[in-house]
Design a protein around this motif. Structure first.
Motif, PDB file in Angstrom:
ATOM      1  N   GLN A  62      -6.542   0.824   0.691  1.00 30.25           N
ATOM      2  CA  GLN A  62      -6.023  -0.496   0.740  1.00 30.25           C
ATOM      3  C   GLN A  62      -4.726  -0.656   1.615  1.00 30.25           C
ATOM      4  OE1 GLN A  62      -4.648  -1.889  -3.169  1.00 30.25           O
ATOM      5  NE2 GLN A  62      -4.979  -3.906  -2.716  1.00 30.25           N
ATOM      6  N   ARG A  63      -3.888   0.463   1.696  1.00 29.70           N
ATOM      7  CA  ARG A  63      -2.760   0.314   2.544  1.00 29.70           C
ATOM      8  C   ARG A  63      -2.831   0.985   4.065  1.00 29.70           C
ATOM      9  NH1 ARG A  63       2.248   0.535  -1.186  1.00 29.70           N
ATOM     10  NH2 ARG A  63       1.531  -0.096  -2.905  1.00 29.70           N
ATOM     11  N   TYR A 105       0.135   0.596   8.447  1.00 28.03           N
ATOM     12  CA  TYR A 105       0.385   0.915   6.888  1.00 28.03           C
ATOM     13  C   TYR A 105       0.810  -0.398   6.198  1.00 28.03           C
ATOM     14  CZ  TYR A 105       1.845   3.143   2.901  1.00 28.03           C
ATOM     15  OH  TYR A 105       1.767   3.360   1.223  1.00 28.03           O
ATOM     16  N   ASP A 106       0.201  -1.017   5.356  1.00 29.43           N
ATOM     17  CA  ASP A 106       0.578  -2.182   4.348  1.00 29.43           C
ATOM     18  C   ASP A 106       1.511  -1.407   3.081  1.00 29.43           C
ATOM     19  OD1 ASP A 106      -0.181  -4.364   5.753  1.00 29.43           O
ATOM     20  OD2 ASP A 106      -2.277  -3.709   4.832  1.00 29.43           O
ATOM     21  N   ASN A 108       3.190  -3.241   0.695  1.00 31.24           N
ATOM     22  CA  ASN A 108       2.834  -3.876  -0.710  1.00 31.24           C
ATOM     23  C   ASN A 108       1.794  -5.120  -0.465  1.00 31.24           C
ATOM     24  OD1 ASN A 108       4.788  -5.466   0.938  1.00 31.24           O
ATOM     25  ND2 ASN A 108       5.788  -6.150  -0.780  1.00 31.24           N
ATOM     26  N   PRO A 109       0.614  -4.708  -0.250  1.00 32.76           N
ATOM     27  CA  PRO A 109      -0.534  -5.673   0.331  1.00 32.76           C
ATOM     28  C   PRO A 109      -0.767  -6.825  -0.860  1.00 32.76           C
ATOM     29  CG  PRO A 109      -1.593  -3.620  -0.479  1.00 32.76           C
ATOM     30  CD  PRO A 109      -0.037  -3.521  -0.476  1.00 32.76           C
ATOM     31  N   ARG A 114       4.697  -9.538   2.173  1.00 28.95           N
ATOM     32  CA  ARG A 114       3.922  -8.380   2.658  1.00 28.95           C
ATOM     33  C   ARG A 114       4.769  -7.551   3.825  1.00 28.95           C
ATOM     34  NH1 ARG A 114       0.378 -12.318   1.027  1.00 28.95           N
ATOM     35  NH2 ARG A 114      -0.041 -12.842   3.138  1.00 28.95           N
ATOM     36  N   SER A 116       4.410  -4.491   6.602  1.00 28.47           N
ATOM     37  CA  SER A 116       3.599  -3.357   7.191  1.00 28.47           C
ATOM     38  C   SER A 116       4.418  -3.049   8.409  1.00 28.47           C
ATOM     39  CB  SER A 116       2.274  -4.360   7.674  1.00 28.47           C
ATOM     40  OG  SER A 116       2.541  -5.204   8.552  1.00 28.47           O
TER      41      SER A 116
END
Length: 199
Positions: A62-63, A105-106, A108-109, A114, A116
């Protein structure tokens, strides 16, 4: 052209300008010992390089996402010098294999803001070239045309980093790109003029 191969695997095929050459310099020099007499010279360069690439990107989680670009950089650069009735022209057809790697890289998606970050790296890559030199003088009947070898050239090492913040209404971003041309320090002045970058 973008293709989704699987849920987390994307592929893209494309082409983009890589560099451009476009200059015209005119000089006027007095002739020693001849008042009010001048020699006029023109220095001109045109052409450029294009990058054709195939991109593969995979979302590992997810990140975290990773990607790789592979392709070719190719094109033709023409440089000429004209003085009075004589013109010397150099034409160089260039080509090189190209590859770079990227990471995104995310932090806190799912958050309200947010954040990144990303990084991209491309190593030095050798460039091949076919060169042709021609000489033309309207004062004489004979012209000259031959192939020749110039200094070894390389695509520069490239390192880029960036960070972005998305609030839902605004996106703020900043990036930094570093290019290392140190392997091309032995190029002539004319060859360095062909390094005019678009990126």
């Amino acid at each position: 052209m973008k293709i989704r191969l699987q849920r987390r695997w994307y592929m893209m095929l494309g082409a983009t300008p890589y560099s451009s050459v476009g200059y015209l310099i005119r000089t006027e020099e007095p002739v020693e010992g001849l008042p009010d007499q001048y020699v006029y010279s023109n220095f001109q360069g045109e052409g450029g390089l294009y990058r054709c690439y195939l991109t593969n990107a995979v979302r590992l989680s997810q990140r975290l996402s990773v990607g790789v670009n592979i392709g070719m950089v190719l094109g033709t650069v023409t440089q000429s010098e004209t003085q009075e009735n004589a013109t010397v022209e150099q034409e160089s057809k260039k080509r090189a294999f190209y590859v770079d790697l990227g990471l995104h890289y995310d932090f806190n998606p799912e958050g309200e803001r947010r954040w990144s970050a990303g990084v991209v790296f491309a190593p030095f890559m050798p460039m091949s070239h076919d060169n042709e030199l021609s000489y033309d003088n309207s004062s004489i009947e004979e012209d000259l045309e031959k192939t020749y070898h110039s200094s070894r050239e390389y695509l520069p090492l490239h390192l880029g980093v960036g960070v972005a913040m998305n609030s839902g209404h605004w996106t703020w971003s900043a990036d930094y790109n570093y290019l290392n041309w140190s392997l091309n320090l032995n190029l002539t002045f004319g060859e360095r003029l062909s390094r005019s970058r678009l990126k």
